[in-house]
Motif scaffolding. Structure first.
Motif, PDB file in Angstrom:
ATOM      1  N   ARG A 137       3.666   2.160  10.946  1.00 40.19           N
ATOM      2  CA  ARG A 137       3.612   1.643   9.549  1.00 40.19           C
ATOM      3  C   ARG A 137       4.737   0.460   9.392  1.00 40.19           C
ATOM      4  O   ARG A 137       5.667   0.458  10.078  1.00 40.19           O
ATOM      5  N   THR A 138       4.141  -0.575   8.582  1.00 41.61           N
ATOM      6  CA  THR A 138       5.379  -1.780   8.665  1.00 41.61           C
ATOM      7  C   THR A 138       5.897  -1.249   7.048  1.00 41.61           C
ATOM      8  O   THR A 138       5.168  -1.556   6.220  1.00 41.61           O
ATOM      9  N   ARG A 164       0.898  -1.129  -0.068  1.00 44.56           N
ATOM     10  CA  ARG A 164      -0.090  -0.064   0.023  1.00 44.56           C
ATOM     11  C   ARG A 164       0.915   1.271  -0.003  1.00 44.56           C
ATOM     12  O   ARG A 164       2.127   1.190   0.433  1.00 44.56           O
ATOM     13  N   ALA A 179      -2.164 -12.106  11.211  1.00 48.15           N
ATOM     14  CA  ALA A 179      -1.906 -10.646  11.211  1.00 48.15           C
ATOM     15  C   ALA A 179      -0.362 -10.449  11.362  1.00 48.15           C
ATOM     16  O   ALA A 179       0.204 -11.278  11.603  1.00 48.15           O
ATOM     17  N   ILE A 180      -0.072  -9.194  11.126  1.00 45.14           N
ATOM     18  CA  ILE A 180       1.413  -8.698  11.032  1.00 45.14           C
ATOM     19  C   ILE A 180       1.952  -9.146  12.435  1.00 45.14           C
ATOM     20  O   ILE A 180       3.111  -9.328  12.481  1.00 45.14           O
ATOM     21  N   CYS A 194      -6.401   5.500  14.282  1.00 35.54           N
ATOM     22  CA  CYS A 194      -7.182   4.681  15.161  1.00 35.54           C
ATOM     23  C   CYS A 194      -7.449   5.194  16.740  1.00 35.54           C
ATOM     24  O   CYS A 194      -6.783   6.000  17.136  1.00 35.54           O
ATOM     25  N   LEU A 224      -2.106   6.046   6.656  1.00 36.05           N
ATOM     26  CA  LEU A 224      -2.303   5.066   7.480  1.00 36.05           C
ATOM     27  C   LEU A 224      -3.472   5.854   8.327  1.00 36.05           C
ATOM     28  O   LEU A 224      -3.478   6.834   8.723  1.00 36.05           O
ATOM     29  N   HIS A 246      -1.017   3.603  14.459  1.00 34.49           N
ATOM     30  CA  HIS A 246      -0.247   2.535  14.654  1.00 34.49           C
ATOM     31  C   HIS A 246       0.999   2.902  13.782  1.00 34.49           C
ATOM     32  O   HIS A 246       1.174   3.995  12.847  1.00 34.49           O
ATOM     33  N   SER A 249      10.386  -6.817   5.915  1.00 33.27           N
ATOM     34  CA  SER A 249      10.215  -5.130   5.933  1.00 33.27           C
ATOM     35  C   SER A 249      11.453  -4.392   6.236  1.00 33.27           C
ATOM     36  O   SER A 249      11.559  -3.095   6.023  1.00 33.27           O
ATOM     37  N   GLU A 288      -0.110  -3.729   5.515  1.00 34.80           N
ATOM     38  CA  GLU A 288      -1.047  -3.976   6.921  1.00 34.80           C
ATOM     39  C   GLU A 288      -1.407  -5.250   6.760  1.00 34.80           C
ATOM     40  O   GLU A 288      -2.088  -5.798   7.821  1.00 34.80           O
ATOM     41  N   ALA A 289      -1.128  -6.160   5.822  1.00 35.87           N
ATOM     42  CA  ALA A 289      -1.719  -7.494   5.852  1.00 35.87           C
ATOM     43  C   ALA A 289      -0.591  -8.395   5.021  1.00 35.87           C
ATOM     44  O   ALA A 289      -0.145  -7.812   4.067  1.00 35.87           O
ATOM     45  N   TRP A 329       4.288   0.435   2.322  1.00 41.77           N
ATOM     46  CA  TRP A 329       4.037  -0.276   3.545  1.00 41.77           C
ATOM     47  C   TRP A 329       2.862  -1.493   3.214  1.00 41.77           C
ATOM     48  O   TRP A 329       2.261  -1.421   2.495  1.00 41.77           O
TER      49      TRP A 329
END
Ligand code: HH2
Length: 345
Positions: free
Chosen positions: A24-25, A10, A51-52, A17, A14, A22, A64, A36-37, A34
């Protein structure tokens, strides 16, 4: 068997929330891309992955981490490798650079390239092998002349042969680009290891003379991934440090249109190998087929579209004929993706 993860790449912001944003990875150290999945590639299909936060530390690091710089080029953004073929018969630019002076002029014109890839043997489908002495005669003087002209851009030598690589490195090249991934010349690995230079290992099924005669795979992305993992192991056993290895899925090398498209869709899979990824699709036949451009020279728009897709999948090196067009497109993509406006070069 190792799990083959396909990070869902992506760009852009981001979501914030409740409880705060969060982190980013980054995908393979990218400044802009980055994930997220992760999906899992199995049986040619994408399955929902963990999940990551549930990935093992080693898997997360492989997917990463920033890849080590190549010849001083920080790989947090896509770098451009400009193609400079000094061959009479390359599929798109063969015969254009018949003299050393013409090749140096082309190198100068490719000032937007981060790397110059010099090749003296066409590996287009159906191409015949070029004798070693002839390949050296075509490439080494051009590399020497580029250096004498004061052009300091890192140079890769596109060859499968140890003696050609040796002559190129002696003349001023910095990287070896081997479309056979060390399977053509048993002596090439030792040359690369002894010189401590980076190498690109590309996947090919068969050799150029016959590779497009009905290529077959059960699961093309998985097989290319496993093959590259095995070739990395061969390189490391020969003494080539992992941080100098680049991999390339080899678009068009023993692949039909569907194989190429599947590999491009699954491109982020190759970050799971933990090394820098190179993509070479510039002007290739499948672009002409999809984009209805018979002549290779008319395939620049499709090539740029493919390069931008590679960038969005976190590819670190894009091998292209049309350096200026790719550079401009990437600058726009990078700025929109939030990477900032690059200083003019
Ligand atoms: N493609 C070609 C040559 N070398 N190297 C890497 N790493 N990846 C590629 O996709 C790749 C490559 C074929 O393209 P080109 O050099 O333009 O043509 P030719 O082989 O006819 O000289």
């Amino acid at each position: 068997m190792t799990t083959r993860y396909v990070p869902v790449a992506r760009t852009g912001p981001l979501a914030i929330c409740p409880g705060g944003p969060h982190a980013r990875t980054p995908l393979a150290g990218s400044a802009t891309v980055w994930f997220e999945a992760v999906n899992i590639l199995r049986g040619g299909q994408h399955w929902q992955g963990p999940a990551i936060g549930d990935l093992s530390r080693a898997d997360l690091a492989r997917l990463s981490s920033l890849r080590p710089a190549i010849c001083g080029l920080v790989l947090d953004r896509p770098r451009i490798m400009g193609i400079l073929n000094v061959t009479p018969d390359s599929f798109s630019d063969g015969g254009e650079l018949a003299t050393v002076a013409a090749a140096v002029a082309r190198a100068r014109a490719m000032s937007g390239a981060d790397i110059l890839d010099i090749g003296g043997e066409s590996t287009r489908p159906g191409a015949e092998q070029v004798p070693v002495a002839e390949e050296i005669r075509r490439t080494a003087p051009v590399i020497r002349a580029i250096r004498e002209a004061g052009i300091a851009t890192p140079i890769s030598i596109d060859t499968r042969k140890a003696r050609v690589a040796e002559a190129a490195l002696a003349a001023g090249a910095d990287i070896v680009n081997d479309v056979s991934a060390l399977s053509f010349d048993p002596e090439l690995a030792a040359v690369v290891a002894a010189r401590g230079v980076p190498i690109c290992l590309m996947h090919a099924q068969g050799d150029p003379e016959t590779m497009q005669q009905n290529p077959r795979y059960r699961d093309v992305s998985a097989e290319v991934f496993d093959h590259l993992a095995a070739r990395i192991a061969v390189a490391e056993t020969a003494g080539i440090a992992r941080d100098r290895i680049i991999v390339d899925p080899g678009i068009g090398f023993g692949k039909n249109l569907d194989h190429n498209l599947t590999l491009l869709r699954d491109l982020s899979l190759f970050h799971g190998l933990g090394v820098a990824v190179l993509l070479g699709l510039s002007r290739k036949k499948f672009i002409g087929t999809i984009g209805q451009a018979e002549k290779a020279k008319d395939r620049m728009p499709g090539s740029v579209a493919g390069a931008l897709h590679g960038a969005a999948m976190g590819v670190q090196i894009l091998r292209v004929h049309d350096v200026a067009a790719t550079r401009q497109s990437l600058a726009l993509w990078h700025a929109i993706a939030g990477g900032g406006v690059a200083a003019p070069r």
